[in-house]
Design a protein around this motif. Structure first.
Motif, PDB file in Angstrom:
ATOM      1  N   UNK A  80       0.874  -1.260  -0.389  1.00 62.22           N
ATOM      2  CA  UNK A  80       0.089  -0.181   0.303  1.00 62.22           C
ATOM      3  C   UNK A  80       0.819   1.047  -0.284  1.00 62.22           C
ATOM      4  N   UNK A  81       2.014   1.082   0.410  1.00 66.99           N
ATOM      5  CA  UNK A  81       2.985   2.448   0.452  1.00 66.99           C
ATOM      6  C   UNK A  81       2.926   3.137  -0.679  1.00 66.99           C
ATOM      7  N   UNK A  82       2.723   2.451  -1.790  1.00 68.32           N
ATOM      8  CA  UNK A  82       3.280   3.660  -3.528  1.00 68.32           C
ATOM      9  C   UNK A  82       1.384   4.632  -3.711  1.00 68.32           C
ATOM     10  N   UNK A  83       0.182   3.794  -2.842  1.00 67.98           N
ATOM     11  CA  UNK A  83      -0.932   4.594  -2.541  1.00 67.98           C
ATOM     12  C   UNK A  83      -0.733   5.795  -1.439  1.00 67.98           C
ATOM     13  N   UNK A  84       0.293   5.836  -0.276  1.00 70.08           N
ATOM     14  CA  UNK A  84      -0.113   6.756   0.365  1.00 70.08           C
ATOM     15  C   UNK A  84       1.120   7.801   0.144  1.00 70.08           C
ATOM     16  N   UNK A  85       2.128   7.410  -0.656  1.00 65.59           N
ATOM     17  CA  UNK A  85       3.111   8.382  -1.030  1.00 65.59           C
ATOM     18  C   UNK A  85       2.505   8.638  -2.433  1.00 65.59           C
ATOM     19  N   UNK A  86       1.010   8.243  -3.606  1.00 67.47           N
ATOM     20  CA  UNK A  86       0.590   9.314  -4.499  1.00 67.47           C
ATOM     21  C   UNK A  86       0.004   9.975  -3.918  1.00 67.47           C
ATOM     22  N   UNK A  87      -1.032   9.705  -2.351  1.00 65.68           N
ATOM     23  CA  UNK A  87      -2.013  10.654  -2.106  1.00 65.68           C
ATOM     24  C   UNK A  87      -1.069  11.966  -1.365  1.00 65.68           C
ATOM     25  N   UNK A  88       0.004  10.909  -0.876  1.00 64.45           N
ATOM     26  CA  UNK A  88       0.559  12.279  -0.092  1.00 64.45           C
ATOM     27  C   UNK A  88       0.989  13.672  -0.559  1.00 64.45           C
ATOM     28  N   UNK A  89       1.373  12.714  -2.180  1.00 67.52           N
ATOM     29  CA  UNK A  89       1.673  13.939  -3.230  1.00 67.52           C
ATOM     30  C   UNK A  89       0.183  15.120  -3.382  1.00 67.52           C
ATOM     31  N   UNK A  90      -0.565  14.133  -3.753  1.00 70.13           N
ATOM     32  CA  UNK A  90      -2.109  15.445  -4.086  1.00 70.13           C
ATOM     33  C   UNK A  90      -1.673  15.922  -2.801  1.00 70.13           C
ATOM     34  N   UNK A  91      -1.718  15.841  -1.540  1.00 67.47           N
ATOM     35  CA  UNK A  91      -1.862  16.539  -0.996  1.00 67.47           C
ATOM     36  C   UNK A  91      -0.509  17.516  -0.817  1.00 67.47           C
ATOM     37  N   UNK A  92       0.568  17.800  -1.044  1.00 73.87           N
ATOM     38  CA  UNK A  92       0.970  18.538  -1.454  1.00 73.87           C
ATOM     39  C   UNK A  92       1.113  19.609  -2.421  1.00 73.87           C
ATOM     40  N   UNK A 145      -7.732  -7.536  -3.161  1.00 74.09           N
ATOM     41  CA  UNK A 145      -7.671  -6.574  -2.218  1.00 74.09           C
ATOM     42  C   UNK A 145      -8.221  -6.941  -0.514  1.00 74.09           C
ATOM     43  N   UNK A 146      -7.464  -7.628   0.134  1.00 72.92           N
ATOM     44  CA  UNK A 146      -8.336  -8.126   1.180  1.00 72.92           C
ATOM     45  C   UNK A 146      -8.673  -6.551   2.613  1.00 72.92           C
ATOM     46  N   UNK A 147      -9.888  -6.581   2.745  1.00 71.58           N
ATOM     47  CA  UNK A 147     -10.510  -5.887   4.306  1.00 71.58           C
ATOM     48  C   UNK A 147      -9.583  -5.250   4.657  1.00 71.58           C
ATOM     49  N   UNK A 148      -8.154  -5.657   5.318  1.00 80.75           N
ATOM     50  CA  UNK A 148      -7.612  -4.605   6.507  1.00 80.75           C
ATOM     51  C   UNK A 148      -6.588  -4.433   5.403  1.00 80.75           C
ATOM     52  N   UNK A 149      -6.196  -4.109   4.045  1.00 80.92           N
ATOM     53  CA  UNK A 149      -5.774  -3.757   3.344  1.00 80.92           C
ATOM     54  C   UNK A 149      -6.224  -2.220   2.582  1.00 80.92           C
ATOM     55  N   UNK A 150      -7.851  -2.723   2.752  1.00 83.11           N
ATOM     56  CA  UNK A 150      -8.753  -1.173   2.290  1.00 83.11           C
ATOM     57  C   UNK A 150      -8.715  -0.312   3.384  1.00 83.11           C
ATOM     58  N   UNK A 151      -8.750  -1.463   4.801  1.00 90.82           N
ATOM     59  CA  UNK A 151      -9.436  -0.580   5.873  1.00 90.82           C
ATOM     60  C   UNK A 151      -7.552   0.376   6.665  1.00 90.82           C
ATOM     61  N   UNK A 152      -6.568  -0.070   6.314  1.00 84.96           N
ATOM     62  CA  UNK A 152      -5.661   0.428   6.766  1.00 84.96           C
ATOM     63  C   UNK A 152      -4.976   1.808   5.302  1.00 84.96           C
ATOM     64  N   UNK A 153      -5.570   2.014   3.265  1.00 83.14           N
ATOM     65  CA  UNK A 153      -5.364   2.624   2.968  1.00 83.14           C
ATOM     66  C   UNK A 153      -6.175   3.813   3.614  1.00 83.14           C
ATOM     67  N   UNK A 166     -15.440   2.664   2.895  1.00 82.44           N
ATOM     68  CA  UNK A 166     -16.189   2.369   2.016  1.00 82.44           C
ATOM     69  C   UNK A 166     -15.634   2.783   0.257  1.00 82.44           C
ATOM     70  N   UNK A 167     -15.309   3.806   0.319  1.00 83.84           N
ATOM     71  CA  UNK A 167     -14.609   4.721  -0.746  1.00 83.84           C
ATOM     72  C   UNK A 167     -13.143   4.216  -1.233  1.00 83.84           C
ATOM     73  N   UNK A 168     -12.170   3.286  -0.905  1.00 87.62           N
ATOM     74  CA  UNK A 168     -11.654   2.689  -1.092  1.00 87.62           C
ATOM     75  C   UNK A 168     -11.930   1.371  -1.745  1.00 87.62           C
ATOM     76  N   UNK A 169     -11.855   1.656  -3.350  1.00 89.18           N
ATOM     77  CA  UNK A 169     -12.367   0.438  -4.232  1.00 89.18           C
ATOM     78  C   UNK A 169     -11.747   0.045  -5.014  1.00 89.18           C
ATOM     79  N   UNK A 170     -11.126  -1.263  -4.742  1.00 88.91           N
ATOM     80  CA  UNK A 170     -11.121  -2.550  -5.972  1.00 88.91           C
ATOM     81  C   UNK A 170     -11.455  -2.104  -6.828  1.00 88.91           C
ATOM     82  N   UNK A 171      -9.985  -1.939  -8.043  1.00 84.64           N
ATOM     83  CA  UNK A 171     -10.183  -2.192  -9.924  1.00 84.64           C
ATOM     84  C   UNK A 171      -9.232  -2.827 -10.191  1.00 84.64           C
ATOM     85  N   UNK A 172      -9.602  -3.942 -10.247  1.00 81.88           N
ATOM     86  CA  UNK A 172      -8.590  -5.496 -10.323  1.00 81.88           C
ATOM     87  C   UNK A 172      -8.676  -5.696 -12.191  1.00 81.88           C
TER      88      UNK A 172
END
Length: 547
Positions: free
Chosen positions: A188-200, A216-224, A233-239
């Motif tokens: 999940x770290x690349x997603x976290x960094x990407x959102x951090x870039x947007x926040x900047x 994507x396991x539910x616990x990973x969605x929870x972490x994101x 509920x707004x962390x959507x899997x796009x498989x």
């Protein structure tokens, strides 16, 4: 204007499928009864993709009103049926051209012209322009968050959030969850960094669409959700899916459309609302369970990058849907036929298609493919350049004009195909010369063609005597050769309304041989296949029974 705006950005890597995500989101909102419009904001400095190599940018899509645009507008049209316009694609090149033109006119009253506010204001004006009664306007921002050229666009949509308010604007961020095989887990770290870039740059995403190869396991969605400050509920899997036409279905199952409407307070937290996805389930059922299959050889010059023929690829699939068969495409680089016998490559295929292209490279190979199709009575479909090569092949091998050629390849004594210097578009005379700028000087957009009554192409179009199709080309078949060519059996079954420009040729005594100067693939949709592709694949099915 009360339209709600959804801004789609992408992070981590390019080619995540923002265009398909935007198109599918539009299709889902449409399936709920809302009116949508989709547009693309591209950060590159080119004025448009018209002069860019297909190897660099993929297909150049063309709209009815003559805009050369990004290929994602093709996705938008194919998924929603909403005809794109010039006002639906903007580039940094267009924005800067407009700003500099205003500065030269003195519109800024001697002030210093800057990225903020002048460039960002121009982007905002574009986003808000040409909106009528749409319920939703979906704006995809090209490139990847963190690219320096995309910063003015991100700043512009940040400003628009302040102007429109959260009840009329939503930020959707498409990101990547890579799977690391050695660790056996999604990261999940690349997603976290990407959102951090947007926040900047001042943008907090409201919905995350996480591209992944597996669930994507539910616990990973929870972490994101926790680290990216987004509701779980707004962390959507796009498989990944086996057909792009299943994307609206999969996004609906993930709750994307519900979350968008809940964000805008158009649905309660426990409401689902009505949605009709019959169109998409029927298409997917047909793609996954065809009654047969055919093989089409596509003989082109950009076949190493299939995105160069994106609309063509999809239109052939649509032709298969219309006939309930799977279409297997055999992509062949036309230059091969200039060195090798085409028979081993083409023997056994059920249809041959020569698509559009520019320049002399591979032209002789395309002519070889035309000759094979004509002589072996294999269904042939020539599009734009493919029609011109069919005419040159007939001129050389049937009409005895051995030096027949195109002025696109250089000076020739027999210009069967030549540069068009002027033509009528509606009531306006368009002109150009050999030294005219390359960009935007072709015959572009929708033009009318008159069909010969009783011809095969008229029959394909349901007995129509007049059609409108999209063009993108500089060279035309020379009408002064028509009489000599028609003596060989080649029929000019479609002409411009003034009778000056050949639009369609066919051999009536051939099982199926049609060449068109326009690009029918640009108007084909999975739920409304173009009649030429449906008819071509039907002919290929008949051919498969003979092979």
């Amino acid at each position: 204007m009360s339209a709600r705006f959804i801004f789609i950005t992408g992070g981590v890597v390019s080619s995540l499928g923002k265009g398909l995500a935007s198109a599918s989101m539009g299709a889902l909102l449409q399936a709920r009864g809302y009116k949508v419009r989709l547009r693309k904001l591209d950060p590159y400095l080119n004025v448009d993709p018209g002069t860019m190599s297909p190897y660099q940018h993929g297909e150049c899509y063309v709209t009815d009103d003559g805009a050369e645009t990004d290929l994602d507008l093709g996705h938008y049209e194919r998924f929603t049926g909403v005809a794109a316009r010039k006002s639906d694609n903007i580039t940094t090149g267009q924005i800067y051209s407009d700003v500099i033109a205003k500065e030269r006119r003195g519109d800024y009253l001697g002030g210093t012209v800057q990225v903020i506010p002048h460039v960002t204001d121009a982007i905002r004006d574009f986003v808000l322009s040409d909106i009528t009664d749409e319920d939703f306007v979906l704006c995809e921002i090209g490139g990847t968050v963190g690219d320096i050229e995309g910063l003015p666009f991100l700043e512009a949509i940040r400003q628009l959030r302040n102007e429109l308010g959260p009840k009329r604007s939503c930020f959707v961020h498409v990101t990547l969850l890579p799977y690391i095989g050695a660790a056996g887990e999604l990261k999940t770290k690349p997603t976290q960094h990407s959102v951090k870039e947007l926040l900047s740059v001042g943008i907090q995403p409201d919905i995350l669409m996480c591209r992944a190869e597996q669930d994507i396991p539910q616990n990973e969605k929870r972490k994101i959700a926790l680290f990216c400050n987004v509701k779980e509920s707004r962390v959507i899997s796009a498989l990944d899916v086996d057909t792009i036409y299943d994307v609206p279905n999969t996004y609906h199952r993930e709750g994307l459309d519900n979350e968008v409407l809940r964000y805008f307070e158009m649905l309660g937290e426990d409401e689902e609302g009505d949605v009709d996805l019959t169109r998409w389930t029927d298409i997917v059922d047909c793609v996954r369970g065809p009654e047969g299959e055919v093989t089409i050889a596509v003989v082109g010059k950009y076949t190493v990058l299939i995105d160069a023929y994106k609309s063509l690829n999809e239109a052939l699939t649509h032709g298969g849907i219309a006939n309930n068969v799977r279409v297997n495409m055999k992509w062949i680089e036309s230059e091969i036929f200039e060195m090798e016998d085409p028979i081993p490559y083409l023997e056994g295929v059920h249809g041959i298609l020569v698509p559009g292209g520019f320049g002399e490279r591979g032209a002789e190979g395309k002519i070889e493919a035309v000759q094979f199709a004509r002589e072996r009575e294999v269904p042939y479909f020539g599009i734009c350049f493919g029609m011109q090569m069919a005419v040159i092949e007939a001129a050389r091998n049937l009409a005895g004009i051995k030096n027949a050629s195109s002025t696109e390849f250089g000076p020739t004594d027999e210009p069967v195909v030549g540069l068009l210097t002027e033509w009528m578009k509606g009531n306006q005379l368009e002109k150009r010369g050999i030294d005219t700028d390359m960009g935007g000087t072709m015959r572009l957009g929708a033009y009318t063609a008159a069909l010969r009554p009783g011809s095969r192409v008229s029959e394909v179009y349901g007995g129509a005597t007049e059609i409108q199709e999209r063009h993108r080309h500089r060279y035309e078949v020379n009408a002064s050769y028509m009489a000599k060519l028609e003596k060989t059996g080649l029929v000019f079954s479609g002409m411009s309304p003034d009778g000056e420009l050949p639009e369609i040729v066919e051999f009536p005594d051939h099982p199926w041989f049609i060449g068109v100067q326009y690009h029918p693939e640009l108007k084909s949709k999975p739920f409304d296949p173009h009649p030429l592709f449906a008819s071509f694949i039907k002919a290929a099915i008949d051919q498969s029974r003979l092979v």
